[in-house]
Each structure stands twice: as structure tokens, then as C-alpha cells.
Design an enzyme around this catalytic site. Structure first.
Site, PDB file in Angstrom:
ATOM      1  N   GLY A   1       0.805  -1.218   0.000  1.00 27.12           N
ATOM      2  CA  GLY A   1       0.000   0.000   0.000  1.00 27.12           C
ATOM      3  C   GLY A   1       0.839   1.270   0.000  1.00 27.12           C
ATOM      4  O   GLY A   1       0.296   2.370  -0.032  1.00 27.12           O
ATOM      5  N   HIS A   2       2.187   1.081   0.050  1.00 27.91           N
ATOM      6  CA  HIS A   2       3.087   2.237   0.073  1.00 27.91           C
ATOM      7  C   HIS A   2       3.923   2.330  -1.201  1.00 27.91           C
ATOM      8  O   HIS A   2       4.957   2.999  -1.219  1.00 27.91           O
ATOM      9  CB  HIS A   2       4.019   2.150   1.282  1.00 27.91           C
ATOM     10  CG  HIS A   2       3.316   1.934   2.575  1.00 27.91           C
ATOM     11  ND1 HIS A   2       2.362   2.815   3.038  1.00 27.91           N
ATOM     12  CD2 HIS A   2       3.391   0.940   3.497  1.00 27.91           C
ATOM     13  CE1 HIS A   2       1.893   2.370   4.202  1.00 27.91           C
ATOM     14  NE2 HIS A   2       2.496   1.235   4.500  1.00 27.91           N
TER      15      HIS A   2
ATOM     16  N   LYS B   1      11.268  -0.141   9.002  1.00 28.08           N
ATOM     17  CA  LYS B   1      10.527   1.047   9.426  1.00 28.08           C
ATOM     18  C   LYS B   1       9.985   0.793  10.834  1.00 28.08           C
ATOM     19  O   LYS B   1       9.511  -0.307  11.142  1.00 28.08           O
ATOM     20  CB  LYS B   1       9.370   1.341   8.464  1.00 28.08           C
ATOM     21  CG  LYS B   1       9.816   1.549   7.015  1.00 28.08           C
ATOM     22  CD  LYS B   1       8.772   2.243   6.142  1.00 28.08           C
ATOM     23  CE  LYS B   1       7.458   1.499   5.990  1.00 28.08           C
ATOM     24  NZ  LYS B   1       7.599   0.117   5.450  1.00 28.08           N
TER      25      LYS B   1
ATOM     26  N   ASP C   1       6.520  -4.804  12.350  1.00 28.84           N
ATOM     27  CA  ASP C   1       7.711  -4.938  11.501  1.00 28.84           C
ATOM     28  C   ASP C   1       8.943  -5.232  12.345  1.00 28.84           C
ATOM     29  O   ASP C   1       9.739  -6.120  12.022  1.00 28.84           O
ATOM     30  CB  ASP C   1       7.953  -3.645  10.702  1.00 28.84           C
ATOM     31  CG  ASP C   1       6.886  -3.385   9.658  1.00 28.84           C
ATOM     32  OD1 ASP C   1       5.689  -3.398  10.012  1.00 28.84           O
ATOM     33  OD2 ASP C   1       7.231  -3.156   8.491  1.00 28.84           O
TER      34      ASP C   1
ATOM     35  N   HIS D   1      -0.488   5.028   7.295  1.00 30.30           N
ATOM     36  CA  HIS D   1      -1.619   4.100   7.333  1.00 30.30           C
ATOM     37  C   HIS D   1      -2.894   4.845   7.711  1.00 30.30           C
ATOM     38  O   HIS D   1      -3.874   4.248   8.136  1.00 30.30           O
ATOM     39  CB  HIS D   1      -1.374   2.990   8.351  1.00 30.30           C
ATOM     40  CG  HIS D   1      -0.035   2.355   8.210  1.00 30.30           C
ATOM     41  ND1 HIS D   1       1.051   2.751   8.949  1.00 30.30           N
ATOM     42  CD2 HIS D   1       0.391   1.373   7.384  1.00 30.30           C
ATOM     43  CE1 HIS D   1       2.105   2.013   8.592  1.00 30.30           C
ATOM     44  NE2 HIS D   1       1.733   1.179   7.649  1.00 30.30           N
TER      45      HIS D   1
END
Lengths: 333, 333
Positions: free
Chosen positions: A56-57, A105, A110, A219
Site C-alpha cells: 500500500g506504500h 521502518k 515490523d 496508514h
């Protein structure tokens, strides 16, 4: 929800296939577990860079796999961390015997999943170091983080540490460079509109017709404040000042700047915003030594922008200018 | 209307300033009349390529000014043709004594204004040729055109003819190449959502929550049909078939393909669509010799995509691969 997709569950794999189809000379896509990796892997004797994060990035991270940048990227589901199996598989696919640098990140999932993968690999005598990117000055803690979120500076870490690795630097040296970039980068973003996550099908948050959110996360996490729509130069002033002050930038210092679109922002608007970014930096006596304007780290279809500043010295600038050939960033080759 | 802008009337100039600020090594922006031109102009002895059109389609055309592509671009107001003064000024700024090729998208205003500029220049003994791009197979005539609209193939004309000019080809030879590319390119687009023109402040057209428009123009002009939202592969099948059939593409032939975003479409979705584009071409026995996936010719914040197919032979493919260095397209340098 209107999206140019087939099945919601197939988006990540189909986008991976599409990326590999468009760049057969550069990248391969492995579906299980999901890894985008450099064609011709592994490269014997080269320190390998592996990153990843929720999808989505785009183009982050798969669009930055290639010469002079990442060896592999692990795409999670949309806005969801990749799992340790992916990072472990990625590392094994690209391990050239000189060690692996994980670029992570700062989001809780993550961090945890890259840590687990690092443990698995170390148990197998593969050297792994990690650099954490936490450059978002908007908020101290956040919905998905302890400490600052990792955003735009990730692009600079991947480019500059990737150039060092391409030149043959050791894992320790590539890690030193990556840590230096992470320490010198700061970002802040804003949203004009929400994004819509495909699996949810409705906007992540609501903004009024004349409202914007300053300090938004990638997000759609809340930022510093909701405020009335204002002119680009006022918005940009807020973003630039927050990062420049936090970096304690002084007159005469040099930066590379990224005026980044959130995915749904027309390039016409990004150039309007970049004009103001450039002017504000020059007005402060800062030298703009390089610039990226466009979509580099996005939030699906969100309209808005972020500004990332990276303080550079001769070493970082030299590595910045080094050749790069990836789907989303290319020069010198 | 939420846009990242200052004054509506200042958008074009501020974006021009921003483009020049981001790429000081490549381009300059002249405000009056409005021209984006290559740094170091004029280049003695080089055939000069000049294009232009309404703003709102970025990176077209200003983002394609530089080595191996355009010498100058004339940005009109949003979705409005540039005026003859701009093209005349552009030609004089970049005229290296070897003549000027105008690359014109087929819209009535553009055609008329480029023609007027050509007359003014010829009266002054400057050699000017024109190539008209009319590649949109969606509709025969349109709101702003007699004949087909000029869309995505323009990017290919600018790149490939630009490469020929960079290698020292004469005006006649550059024109021949440009005409050949224009003859071999076909496009069709679709919209999930309308764009919003800043000066109007509201959507150009209305689409229902589950409606899409097939064959849309890059100014939001009506296309072939409004229909229910469907899967990407069905949409892409319609777009690819329309262009492939019109080109009478045969098994074994080679194409360069562009899966282009309309400005507001996330790259994640464009890669999903490109996967289907690539598969459909291969299923037809067509060789995909090159691909661009991203925002190249847009319609402000419209969500949607277009697909452009260019039939290539060895000559065009060789020029396609030649070095290019512009804000939006770069390789080999």
C-alpha cells in the site's frame, strides 16, 4: 469502493507479478513466501540489503529492488507487516556470504517480525544487522509504534546504503552508513483525504470537506492536528519547519529533499508544493543539494504529501549520486 | 475542492517553478510566455522538438524536456491549449538552426495554435514541421476534436523522435520517425472517478458509486460507454483488445506497452492492471519488448488507467533504448 483490482485477496501477488513483468531484467517475484528479489541473486561477496513492510506504500519497497539499492523486499498484506518467513526466505535468496542488512521502518509488527527472522538466520550462522528508521517528527508515539514512525527517510537509507553495498562495503560499513542516514533524516506528512484499504472497502477515517490532517501517518493514523484547509505554502511551511527544527539545520548546511505524494495527489500539485519547499529551505540559508518530487512512499489512494529532509555531507552526497537502477529510481545507468 | 495549491490562477506558473527548482541541471521555466525549456538551449545544429498542451496531464509535457526528448514544452492553463505566442517563444529559445518539430496532440485548439505559431516562424525563415498524434481508439470524433484524440502515444513520439534528434538526425528524418511512431501507436483509457478542474472546483462529470467510464478522454470527455464496475482483467481486456485490433497486431510482432495511471490511481493498482496487460499480449503471441507502468499522461486527480500499445521494429526499439534524461523519464545516463 472503486479500485482497479481483481480479487481483494490477490492484490499483493498480482502487483508482484506485474512488477516483475514490467522489469524482467531487474526483479523476480516469489509468491510463497512473498519476496521481490533482484534478478541474478545471490551476488557473491556483496552485502545484501533486505527491507519490507505492509503493501500500500508503493513504490516502497519492491520498486527499490535493483542495482545500487535493495537486494530484496518483503511485501506484507496491505498495511500489515510481513511475516518472519518472508524475511528469512528473502535473506536466503540474496545471501552472497557477506551478511545481510535489514532496513526496518519503526512499526511494532515490523520490528518484531524482522527481529524473529534475524534470530533464525543467525542461528544458521548468517550475519544480520538491522537499521531502524524512525524519522516522522509528527508524533512521539503512535497507533502502531513506540517512538517515532518510519516513513520517507527509508527511501534515502535504501538508496545511500545500497550504493555503499554496491561498491563492495562490508556489512559493518553498510550498517554505519545506513545508521548515519537514518540519524540525519526527518519527515512529516499531511492528508487532504483518507485512503481506502481494499479489504475494508470504506475510508480509514473521515475528514470534512474543508478539513485536512497535519502529521498523518502512512496508514492513516492520526497526526498532530485536524485543521482547516489552507494554502500549500502554509502547509509546506509547517512540514518543513517541523523537520528542519528537529534536525537543528543551520545556515550553510546541505540537504536532499523529497516532496512526496501520498498516492492520489496529482504531480501538478506536488510541483506547486515543491516550489514552496525549495523556497523555504533557501530562505533559511539551507543548500538544496538534491530533490525528489513524486510518489515514493504512499498510502494507497490518499491525497496529500510529505516532506523529508536529509542532512548530507560529502560522503552521503557521493553515495546519493552513485548509479541506481530499480523500477522506481534510476540514474547513472 | 481540496487541492494542494495556493491561488488557482498561479498553479501553472508555480508548478513550472517547482519543476525547474527540482531539476536545475535539466530545465528552465520562463513565465511570460510560459515555456519549459532545456538548460543550455539552444543547441547549435540540433533539430529541436517542441510540444505542449493544456496543463493537468503531468508529467506530460514539461516532465519530458531534457536530453533525448523535448527541447521545450508549452503549458497551457489547465485543460486549455497553449497560445501561439508560447510556441513561437519556445521555438526561438531552442532553435539551433536545424529546424523545429512540433509534436501536437489532436485537439482542435492545439492544432490551430501550433499551426499559427508555425506560420509566424516560417515567415521568419525558421523551418517547422508538425506531427499530429491521434492514437485514442475509443471514439471517432470527440468533444474537442475532429478525428481521434491524441493521448499516450505522445510519450512514445517524444521519446523516440527525441532520440533521433539527439543523435543528429535532420528535421526531415526526425519527422519521418515521429510520423512512424504516431502511425504505430494506439491507446484507450477508462475512469473510475472524475477529475476536478481547479478553476471549476467540482467534478467534471458524475459517475455512480459502482459505475465506470470506458474510453474516457484525458479531459473527462465522454468515452464509449458507462458500465458497471468490473474486475481489472475485464477492463484491461477491453482496452488491450481495442488497440491491438485497431493496430491489426499479428502473432510474433513486438510492442512497447504503457500501463498509465490517470493521476489518482495507486501504483499498487497499476501493477495489478499491468500484470493482466502483459498476460493478454503474451496470450495473443505478441512480444512485449518494453514497458512503462506509472503516471505519464494524466487527468489531474482522476482515478483510472489507459493502455498504449506501440508496434516497434528494430529501428524504433533501438531509439527507445537510447539514453534519456528528463524529470520523468531517465535511463542510460
Amino acid at each position: 469502493m472503486k479500485k482497479l483490482i481483481n480479487l481483494v485477496d490477490a492484490i499483493v501477488d498480482e502487483a508482484g507479478d506485474g512488477l516483475a513483468a514490467a522489469h524482467p531484467d531487474l526483479v523476480r517475484y516469489q509468491r510463497d513466501p512473498r519476496v521481490v528479489y533482484r534478478a541474478g541473486s545471490p551476488i557473491r561477496g556483496k552485502t545484501a540489503l533486505v527491507s519490507g513492510g505492509g503493501s500500500g506504500h508503493e513504490p516502497l519497497h519492491g520498486g527499490f529492488v535493483g542495482l545500487g539499492m535493495l537486494n530484496a523486499a518483503c511485501p506484507g498484506e496491505v498495511f500489515t507487516s510481513p511475516v518472519p518467513d518472508q524475511m528469512e526466505s528473502a535473506a536466503r535468496l540474496v545471501d552472497g556470504g557477506a551478511g545481510i542488512l535489514f532496513i526496518v521502518k519503526n512499526y511494532t509488527g515490523d520490528v518484531m517480525n524482522f527481529d524473529l527472522a534475524a534470530e533464525l538466520l543467525r542461528a544458521d550462522d548468517i550475519a544480520v544487522s538491522t537499521v531502524l528508521v524512525a524519522d516522522d517528527v509528527a508524533v512521539k508515539d503512535s497507533l502502531y509504534t513506540a517512538g517515532r514512525r518510519g516513513v520517507g527517510a527509508t527511501v534515502f537509507v535504501e538508496k545511500i546504503a545500497g550504493a555503499a553495498a554496491e561498491r563492495g562495503a562490508s556489512l559493518a560499513e553498510v550498517e554505519r552508513i545506513a545508521q548515519k542516514v537514518a540519524a540525519e533524516g526527518r519527515s512529516m506528512g499531511m492528508a487532504l483525504t483518507s485512503c481506502t484499504v481494499p479489504a475494508k472497502g470504506s475510508p480509514t477515517f473521515e475528514l470534512g470537506a474543508t478539513e485536512i490532517e497535519i502529521g498523518i501517518g502512512i496508514h492513516g493514523e492520526p497526526g498532530r492536528e485536524r485543521t482547516a484547509l489552507r494554502e500549500a505554502r502554509e502547509i509546506v511551511e509547517t512540514l518543513v519547519r517541523a523537520s528542519a527544527d528537529d534536525l537543528e539545520l543551520r545556515r550553510g548546511e546541505r540537504v536532499i529533499v523529497m516532496t512526496n505524494g501520498m498516492g492520489g495527489t496529482p504531480l501538478l500539485e506536488l510541483y506547486v508544493a515543491h516550489r514552496d519547499v525549495d523556497r523555504m529551505l533557501r530562505d533559511r540559508g539551507i543548500q538544496v543539494a538534491g530533490a525528489l518530487v513524486g510518489n515514493y512512499i504512499t498510502s494507497l489512494d490518499m491525497q496529500g504529501c510529505s516532506v523529508t529532509l536529509l542532512r548530507v555531507d560529502d560522503e552521503l552526497l557521493d553515495l546519493w549520486h552513485a548509479p541506481v537502477h530499480t523500477p522506481a529510481l534510476r540514474w547513472g545507468v
